[in-house]
Scaffold this active site. Structure first.
Site, short mmCIF file in Angstrom:
data_model
loop_
_atom_site.label_atom_id
_atom_site.label_comp_id
_atom_site.label_asym_id
_atom_site.label_seq_id
_atom_site.Cartn_x
_atom_site.Cartn_y
_atom_site.Cartn_z
N HIS A 37 39.40 36.51 47.25
CA HIS A 37 38.49 36.12 46.18
C HIS A 37 38.12 34.64 46.31
O HIS A 37 36.95 34.27 46.19
CB HIS A 37 39.13 36.36 44.81
CG HIS A 37 39.02 37.77 44.32
ND1 HIS A 37 39.70 38.81 44.90
CD2 HIS A 37 38.30 38.29 43.30
CE1 HIS A 37 39.40 39.92 44.25
NE2 HIS A 37 38.56 39.65 43.28
N LYS A 105 45.68 47.64 39.21
CA LYS A 105 46.64 48.15 38.22
C LYS A 105 46.91 47.09 37.16
O LYS A 105 46.77 45.89 37.41
CB LYS A 105 47.94 48.59 38.89
CG LYS A 105 48.82 47.47 39.37
CD LYS A 105 50.15 48.00 39.90
CE LYS A 105 51.00 46.82 40.35
NZ LYS A 105 52.27 47.23 40.91
#
Length: 192
Positions: A37, A105
């Protein structure tokens, strides 16, 4: 509701989702964790082109375990990683790139407004690394292996990848926040 989608996604594909819906994805998805990222945002800031196309893409928060056999990468395990770590970078990523789905998650904090009308968060149950690997049919390439195996961007070809639960939809409904709120109310009613 249950949906089966093929990448690249289109905005109309995700706008109909509601939290709790079940989704299966086929096509190409990209893994990306913290370092990936950061590099995506750094290159974007510099105006440099990425080595992969994020138009209508799906990013999977995953640090897979890979094995190379005869010059070909194979997935050993590819379970989801905790998405909350990417929460701070996600609004800018979505502002700069047309990523339409995030998979991970545990939910994400303070991103539902950034996802509004543009992206969904799909939850994949932790501990399902072997199940995830079964649905990954090919590993066409890897980008930025210099970041290390778990942090590199792996391009994965998947078939019926899931089940994925819509955790945050494009209407800012956040299943994780709602469950946390309900659990808090039950606890307060118990006077513990």
């Amino acid at each position: 509701m249950e949906y089966h989608l093929t990448t690249p996604l289109k905005k109309e594909d995700i706008l109909k989702f509601n939290t709790g819906d079940v989704v299966y994805i086929s096509g190409t998805i990209f893994t990306a964790r913290d370092e990936a990222h950061a590099r995506i945002l750094e290159l974007t800031e510099k105006g440099e082109e990425l080595p992969f196309d994020l138009e209508g893409s799906v990013i999977y928060h995953c640090g897979p375990l890979m094995q190379k056999r005869e010059e070909k990468w194979e997935v050993v395990a590819a379970g989801p990683t905790t998405s909350a770590r990417m929460s701070k970078m996600t609004p800018l990523l979505l502002e700069k790139h047309n990523v339409l789905a995030l998979i991970g998650k545990g939910g994400m904090t303070n991103v539902s407004e950034a996802l509004e009308d543009s992206c969904v968060y799909l939850a994949f149950t932790g501990g399902c690394a072997a199940l995830a690997a079964e649905n990954i049919k090919d590993v066409p390439t890897v980008h930025w292996l210099d970041l290390g195996m778990p942090e590199a961007v792996w391009e994965l070809t998947v078939e019926n990848f899931g089940p994925l639960i819509v955790g945050i939809d494009t209407k800012c409904s956040d299943l994780f926040s709602e469950i946390e709120e309900r659990a808090g109310k039950v606890l307060s009613d118990l006077n513990i």
